[in-house]
Design a protein around this motif. Structure first.
Motif, short mmCIF file in Angstrom:
data_model
loop_
_atom_site.label_atom_id
_atom_site.label_comp_id
_atom_site.label_asym_id
_atom_site.label_seq_id
_atom_site.Cartn_x
_atom_site.Cartn_y
_atom_site.Cartn_z
N ARG A 162 16.59 -26.55 14.47
CA ARG A 162 17.27 -25.65 15.38
C ARG A 162 18.06 -26.98 15.74
O ARG A 162 17.88 -27.91 16.05
CB ARG A 162 16.54 -24.78 16.29
N CYS A 163 19.33 -26.27 15.72
CA CYS A 163 20.54 -27.28 17.08
C CYS A 163 20.70 -26.61 17.36
O CYS A 163 21.24 -25.16 17.39
CB CYS A 163 21.14 -28.14 16.26
N TYR A 164 21.85 -26.93 18.76
CA TYR A 164 22.46 -26.51 19.87
C TYR A 164 24.06 -27.09 20.01
O TYR A 164 24.16 -28.54 19.61
CB TYR A 164 21.85 -25.99 20.95
N TYR A 165 24.93 -26.68 19.83
CA TYR A 165 26.58 -27.37 20.26
C TYR A 165 27.15 -26.95 21.80
O TYR A 165 27.28 -25.80 21.49
CB TYR A 165 27.56 -26.92 19.14
N VAL A 166 27.43 -27.49 22.55
CA VAL A 166 28.59 -27.58 23.32
C VAL A 166 29.94 -27.98 23.30
O VAL A 166 30.66 -26.77 23.34
CB VAL A 166 28.26 -28.14 24.53
N SER A 167 30.58 -29.00 23.09
CA SER A 167 31.57 -28.95 22.76
C SER A 167 32.93 -28.84 23.79
O SER A 167 32.35 -28.85 24.88
CB SER A 167 32.15 -28.92 21.24
N LYS A 168 33.09 -27.89 23.38
CA LYS A 168 33.89 -27.36 24.64
C LYS A 168 33.60 -25.58 25.36
O LYS A 168 34.17 -25.63 26.48
CB LYS A 168 35.93 -26.41 23.89
N PHE A 210 30.36 -25.49 27.64
CA PHE A 210 29.17 -25.83 28.58
C PHE A 210 27.62 -25.85 28.62
O PHE A 210 27.21 -24.70 27.96
CB PHE A 210 29.55 -25.74 30.54
N ASP A 211 27.03 -26.27 28.94
CA ASP A 211 25.44 -26.15 28.72
C ASP A 211 24.82 -25.53 29.75
O ASP A 211 24.60 -26.09 30.84
CB ASP A 211 24.77 -27.90 27.99
N MET A 212 24.65 -23.82 29.67
CA MET A 212 23.51 -23.99 30.28
C MET A 212 21.82 -23.92 30.55
O MET A 212 21.43 -23.28 31.57
CB MET A 212 23.54 -22.14 30.00
N HIS A 213 21.33 -25.09 29.82
CA HIS A 213 20.30 -25.90 30.14
C HIS A 213 19.50 -24.40 29.80
O HIS A 213 18.18 -24.28 30.84
CB HIS A 213 19.88 -26.41 31.35
N SER A 233 24.99 -22.60 20.06
CA SER A 233 26.52 -22.87 20.59
C SER A 233 26.65 -22.55 21.74
O SER A 233 27.27 -21.28 21.67
CB SER A 233 27.97 -21.85 19.82
N TYR A 234 27.35 -23.02 22.63
CA TYR A 234 27.75 -23.03 24.01
C TYR A 234 29.00 -22.61 24.05
O TYR A 234 30.12 -22.40 24.34
CB TYR A 234 27.32 -23.59 24.99
N ASP A 235 29.78 -23.41 22.85
CA ASP A 235 31.59 -23.55 22.71
C ASP A 235 31.65 -21.55 21.76
O ASP A 235 30.88 -21.14 20.75
CB ASP A 235 31.51 -24.55 21.85
N PRO A 236 32.66 -21.10 22.68
CA PRO A 236 32.30 -19.41 22.90
C PRO A 236 33.27 -20.00 20.64
O PRO A 236 33.17 -18.78 20.40
CB PRO A 236 33.34 -19.04 23.33
#
Length: 260
Positions: free
Chosen positions: A136-142, A144-147, A180-183
């Motif tokens: 599993r992975c997560y993506y931030v880019s544009k 913001f990481d909510m942790h 994804s945190y990037d919308p």
């Protein structure tokens, strides 16, 4: 020599403003794919320069300030909401306005001024793993990481991994889900083409209803951690290829409007 070539054609040439090519930026990849697409249509195209002694059409994305080529003809292509990444939030009223997606259509242009360009290479990004997926992975880019506590221990997919497109495709074929945190990102399409479903962590920028207008659709996209929408990768590949066909038609319209 290039200016001479443009002067000899009966078509009005294009000069496209774009940053240098980098594989990890979806917007920049789109701009260079657009240049190639115009050339395949038989249009005279250069990049990042004034065409001397010739009428020409300047094409600027929303991040470009003003009219740096000082062209009498300007087409503005909104690849995101104006000011979302950087750049101006207002444009000269004389510019012809086009939008990459309904999500960014803040000027309410008509459908024939929408131009979604699918720039992902499906010869690289497609499903090769039809068995068990272990990552599993997560993506931030544009974004913001909510942790979020729920994502503790999940690997971060950094945008720099896209420098090697094949490596990225292989990695996504190992992943069952991308959070994804990037919308809005082309990584959603990269993932789904490779058989990896997507979970968008809402940050208030879009509602689910608003995001559902995104041209690639909601196949395999969950809105928040509470949902678990399954992905039909074959169906999504079909959707993406249909978007390529549609873009070809949209580009014909763009040429018609800007050449008039």
């Amino acid at each position: 020599m290039e200016n001479q070539k443009f002067m000899e054609t009966s078509k009005i040439p294009y000069s496209v403003w774009t940053p240098p090519m980098v594989s990890w930026s979806g917007g920049i990849r789109v701009m260079w794919a657009f240049v190639d697409a115009l050339r395949k249509k038989g249009q005279a195209v250069t990049t990042n320069q004034i065409i001397i002694n010739s009428d020409f059409i300047a094409v600027y994305p929303e991040i470009c300030w003003g009219n740096p080529f000082n062209s009498k003809r300007v087409a503005r292509w909104l690849l995101n909401k104006p000011g979302r990444i950087n750049g101006p939030t207002e444009f000269d009223k004389s510019e012809q306005m086009f939008a990459f997606s309904k999500l960014f259509n803040v000027y309410n242009v008509l459908d024939d001024h929408l131009m979604f360009l699918p720039a992902i290479d499906v010869n690289i990004f497609h499903q090769t793993n039809f068995g068990k997926r272990t990552k599993r992975c997560y993506y931030v880019s544009k974004g913001f990481d909510m942790h979020l506590k729920e994502l503790e221990g999940v690997e971060e997919l950094k945008k720099e991994m896209a420098v090697d497109q094949q490596k990225l495709a292989d990695y996504l074929n190992e992943c069952e889900v991308l959070y994804s945190y990037d919308p809005v990102s082309a990584i959603f399409e990269c993932a789904r083409l490779c058989g990896c479903r997507v979970v968008i962590i809402p940050n208030g920028e879009y509602t689910k209803e608003e995001f559902s207008a995104y041209e690639p659709g909601m196949n395999g996209v969950s809105w928040g951690l509470e949902e678990e929408v399954l992905l039909d990768a074959d169906k999504f590949m079909e959707t993406y290829i249909n978007l390529m066909v549609k873009f070809d038609q949209q580009l014909d319209k763009f040429i018609e409007f800007t050449q008039t």
